[in-house]
Enzyme design. Structure first.
Site, PDB file in Angstrom:
ATOM      1  N   HIS A   1     -21.889  -6.093 -51.204  1.00 61.39           N
ATOM      2  CA  HIS A   1     -22.664  -7.271 -50.744  1.00 61.39           C
ATOM      3  C   HIS A   1     -23.700  -6.838 -49.696  1.00 61.39           C
ATOM      4  O   HIS A   1     -23.758  -7.399 -48.589  1.00 61.39           O
ATOM      5  CB  HIS A   1     -21.729  -8.355 -50.179  1.00 61.39           C
ATOM      6  CG  HIS A   1     -22.397  -9.716 -50.119  1.00 61.39           C
ATOM      7  ND1 HIS A   1     -21.720 -10.895 -50.329  1.00 61.39           N
ATOM      8  CD2 HIS A   1     -23.678 -10.076 -49.855  1.00 61.39           C
ATOM      9  CE1 HIS A   1     -22.554 -11.927 -50.195  1.00 61.39           C
ATOM     10  NE2 HIS A   1     -23.749 -11.440 -49.909  1.00 61.39           N
TER      11      HIS A   1
ATOM     12  N   ARG B   1     -24.032 -14.513 -56.536  1.00 68.22           N
ATOM     13  CA  ARG B   1     -22.702 -14.662 -55.946  1.00 68.22           C
ATOM     14  C   ARG B   1     -21.660 -14.233 -56.986  1.00 68.22           C
ATOM     15  O   ARG B   1     -21.896 -14.352 -58.196  1.00 68.22           O
ATOM     16  CB  ARG B   1     -22.440 -16.116 -55.556  1.00 68.22           C
ATOM     17  CG  ARG B   1     -23.171 -16.594 -54.321  1.00 68.22           C
ATOM     18  CD  ARG B   1     -22.597 -15.994 -53.044  1.00 68.22           C
ATOM     19  NE  ARG B   1     -23.195 -16.557 -51.854  1.00 68.22           N
ATOM     20  CZ  ARG B   1     -24.126 -15.956 -51.102  1.00 68.22           C
ATOM     21  NH1 ARG B   1     -24.574 -14.759 -51.426  1.00 68.22           N
ATOM     22  NH2 ARG B   1     -24.584 -16.535 -50.011  1.00 68.22           N
TER      23      ARG B   1
HETATM   24  P1  NDP Z   1     -33.837 -20.524 -53.862  1.00 71.64           P
HETATM   25  O1  NDP Z   1     -33.197 -21.844 -53.592  1.00 71.64           O
HETATM   26  O2  NDP Z   1     -35.160 -20.255 -53.241  1.00 71.64           O
HETATM   27  O3  NDP Z   1     -33.998 -20.312 -55.434  1.00 71.64           O
HETATM   28  C1  NDP Z   1     -33.023 -20.675 -56.337  1.00 71.64           C
HETATM   29  C2  NDP Z   1     -33.599 -20.593 -57.744  1.00 71.64           C
HETATM   30  O4  NDP Z   1     -32.546 -20.869 -58.674  1.00 71.64           O
HETATM   31  C3  NDP Z   1     -34.687 -21.646 -58.007  1.00 71.64           C
HETATM   32  O5  NDP Z   1     -35.688 -21.113 -58.834  1.00 71.64           O
HETATM   33  C4  NDP Z   1     -33.931 -22.748 -58.744  1.00 71.64           C
HETATM   34  O6  NDP Z   1     -34.724 -23.523 -59.632  1.00 71.64           O
HETATM   35  C5  NDP Z   1     -32.954 -21.919 -59.544  1.00 71.64           C
HETATM   36  N1  NDP Z   1     -31.797 -22.742 -59.937  1.00 71.64           N
HETATM   37  C6  NDP Z   1     -30.903 -23.371 -59.163  1.00 71.64           C
HETATM   38  N2  NDP Z   1     -30.006 -24.040 -59.904  1.00 71.64           N
HETATM   39  C7  NDP Z   1     -30.355 -23.823 -61.189  1.00 71.64           C
HETATM   40  C8  NDP Z   1     -29.839 -24.259 -62.430  1.00 71.64           C
HETATM   41  N3  NDP Z   1     -28.772 -25.060 -62.500  1.00 71.64           N
HETATM   42  N4  NDP Z   1     -30.459 -23.872 -63.560  1.00 71.64           N
HETATM   43  C9  NDP Z   1     -31.561 -23.084 -63.497  1.00 71.64           C
HETATM   44  N5  NDP Z   1     -32.114 -22.626 -62.353  1.00 71.64           N
HETATM   45  C10 NDP Z   1     -31.512 -23.007 -61.213  1.00 71.64           C
HETATM   46  O7  NDP Z   1     -32.765 -19.428 -53.416  1.00 71.64           O
HETATM   47  P2  NDP Z   1     -33.052 -17.930 -52.964  1.00 71.64           P
HETATM   48  O8  NDP Z   1     -33.945 -17.295 -53.945  1.00 71.64           O
HETATM   49  O9  NDP Z   1     -33.449 -17.879 -51.538  1.00 71.64           O
HETATM   50  O10 NDP Z   1     -31.567 -17.306 -53.030  1.00 71.64           O
HETATM   51  C11 NDP Z   1     -30.845 -17.232 -54.246  1.00 71.64           C
HETATM   52  C12 NDP Z   1     -29.426 -16.761 -53.996  1.00 71.64           C
HETATM   53  O11 NDP Z   1     -29.380 -15.379 -53.694  1.00 71.64           O
HETATM   54  C13 NDP Z   1     -28.698 -17.385 -52.803  1.00 71.64           C
HETATM   55  O12 NDP Z   1     -28.234 -18.686 -53.078  1.00 71.64           O
HETATM   56  C14 NDP Z   1     -27.558 -16.411 -52.601  1.00 71.64           C
HETATM   57  O13 NDP Z   1     -26.453 -16.787 -53.391  1.00 71.64           O
HETATM   58  C15 NDP Z   1     -28.109 -15.087 -53.130  1.00 71.64           C
HETATM   59  N6  NDP Z   1     -28.253 -14.101 -52.058  1.00 71.64           N
HETATM   60  C16 NDP Z   1     -27.591 -12.909 -52.162  1.00 71.64           C
HETATM   61  C17 NDP Z   1     -27.703 -11.942 -51.197  1.00 71.64           C
HETATM   62  C18 NDP Z   1     -27.049 -10.615 -51.342  1.00 71.64           C
HETATM   63  O14 NDP Z   1     -27.113  -9.800 -50.403  1.00 71.64           O
HETATM   64  N7  NDP Z   1     -26.433 -10.305 -52.454  1.00 71.64           N
HETATM   65  C19 NDP Z   1     -28.544 -12.152 -50.013  1.00 71.64           C
HETATM   66  C20 NDP Z   1     -29.212 -13.421 -50.005  1.00 71.64           C
HETATM   67  C21 NDP Z   1     -29.060 -14.364 -50.989  1.00 71.64           C
HETATM   68  P3  NDP Z   1     -35.906 -24.469 -59.068  1.00 71.64           P
HETATM   69  O15 NDP Z   1     -36.975 -23.500 -58.595  1.00 71.64           O
HETATM   70  O16 NDP Z   1     -36.315 -25.257 -60.214  1.00 71.64           O
HETATM   71  O17 NDP Z   1     -35.300 -25.250 -57.931  1.00 71.64           O
HETATM   72  C1  OXD Z   2     -26.991 -14.617 -47.954  1.00 72.62           C
HETATM   73  C2  OXD Z   2     -26.204 -13.402 -48.212  1.00 72.62           C
HETATM   74  O1  OXD Z   2     -26.766 -15.644 -48.596  1.00 72.62           O
HETATM   75  O2  OXD Z   2     -26.293 -12.445 -47.412  1.00 72.62           O
HETATM   76  O3  OXD Z   2     -27.884 -14.539 -47.088  1.00 72.62           O
HETATM   77  O4  OXD Z   2     -25.493 -13.328 -49.209  1.00 72.62           O
END
Ligand code: NDP
Ligand code: OXD
Length: 309
Positions: A272, A224
């Site tokens: 995005h 983000r």
């Molecule tokens: P998940 O919830 O599956 O994974 C999040 C990961 O981040 C986990 O490994 C988690 O750790 C880690 N994490 C969260 N908080 C912390 C922290 N404080 N310190 C260290 N590690 C942390 O999310 P997704 O993989 O599905 O998605 C990730 C992000 O991608 C979304 O939230 C969104 O913002 C972004 N996104 C962007 C898109 C785009 O088009 N640009 C499209 C879709 C998503 P743990 O495994 O230990 O919980």
């Molecule tokens: C999502 C994105 O969070 O598109 O799915 O950014």
């Protein structure tokens, strides 16, 4: 039987209606702002809630994010106690891993440099290095970070990663904890951010992280816009600390015309578009969550509102 509210300025409800109705023939999908009697709404499918919030829907049993991320919902402002779920979708996951592989290969094979040189009519040869000599670091090893790690490994890269809880992923050196991010960053020449945006991760792509990275490293931000401390990026690029950045997400989208990130040869701006879910592939989990919410069962891909993701 309640009705489902659809509220998004980005998604087309008419793409969702057919695959959802196929699975739930008696579905009543009402599109904001024409939702009729607010008391009849029991589930909300939302990208961003309306300005007035969701408080007027007194009988909500679930809020279903139309994205993988949920920060755009502002969890703190959602009605207390209502469970929230996010999308986990194979189409979205594959597209994200593909985008990150593309970004990594572009830097790995110096295509960013050749793009500049071709505009300058400059013939400058760089000996390609094997991917096995290039380490890519991934911040966030969840659904998208995990799939991206696999894709990069399949393409020969060395992969390191950082997450909140320690991970055991074959072939991925994993770090966690407050200092783990810097240990990881020091090993990687390309750092990809796939964290969710929470109070703990806001601004995490900052000078301290860039200083920990090897000189001439690259940053890819697909998490983000709020993850990036914007004022730290251009000094890091100008000083050579970073050699380039690929940015798909921004604090304010669309990126303002006068924003300094536009037009720089060392920044690639994409709108995005790294990945998006498909209504056809995501409809089954949404319908299943409507059923679960109505039956008072835990949701699939339920968000931990306290953790913020
Ligand atoms: P998940 O919830 O599956 O994974 C999040 C990961 O981040 C986990 O490994 C988690 O750790 C880690 N994490 C969260 N908080 C912390 C922290 N404080 N310190 C260290 N590690 C942390 O999310 P997704 O993989 O599905 O998605 C990730 C992000 O991608 C979304 O939230 C969104 O913002 C972004 N996104 C962007 C898109 C785009 O088009 N640009 C499209 C879709 C998503 P743990 O495994 O230990 O919980
Ligand atoms: C999502 C994105 O969070 O598109 O799915 O950014």
């Amino acid at each position: 039987m309640g009705a489902v509210l659809f509220c998004s300025n980005l998604d087309d409800p008419e793409e969702w209606r057919p695959p959802m109705t196929k699975l739930m023939p008696d579905l009543e999908l009402r599109v904001f702002p024409n939702f009729g009697n607010a008391d009849e709404i029991d589930v909300a499918m939302v990208w961003r809630p309306p300005a007035e919030g969701l408080g007027q829907f007194k009988n909500l049993k679930a809020i279903l994010s139309l994205g993988a991320g949920v920060d755009q919902l502002d969890l703190s402002k959602l009605p207390a106690g209502v469970p929230v779920a996010r999308l986990v979708d194979d189409v979205l996951t594959t597209a994200m891993a593909e985008y990150c592989l593309l970004a990594a290969l572009r830097y790995h094979r110096r295509v960013d440099l050749y793009e500049r040189n071709s505009r300058l009519k400059k013939w400058e040869y760089h000996i390609p290095r094997p991917a096995a000599q290039r380490t890519v670091g991934i911040l966030g090893l969840g659904v998208l970070g995990g799939a991206t790690a696999e894709k990069l490994k399949m393409n020969g890269f060395k992969v390191v990663g950082w997450s909140r809880s320690p991970k055991q992923i074959a072939g991925v050196e994993s770090f966690s904890g407050a200092d783990g991010i810097y240990t990881m960053a020091a090993k990687a020449e390309i750092v990809i951010n796939l964290l969710p945006l929470t109070p703990d991760t806001r601004g995490i792509l900052n000078k301290k992280l860039f200083d920990a990275m090897q000189p001439g490293s690259y940053l890819v931000n697909v998490g983000r816009g709020g993850h990036l401390t914007e004022e730290d990026l251009i000094p890091a690029l100008d000083s050579g600390k970073l050699a380039g950045a690929t940015l798909d997400v921004f604090q304010k989208e669309p990126l303002a015309q006068e924003h300094p990130f536009w037009g720089r040869p060392d920044i690639l701006v994409t709108p995005h578009c790294a990945s998006t879910g498909g209504a056809d592939t995501a409809a089954p989990q949404v319908v299943e969550n409507i059923r679960r919410a109505r039956a008072g069962k835990p949701l699939m891909n339920q968000v931990d509102r306290a953790k913020g993701y």
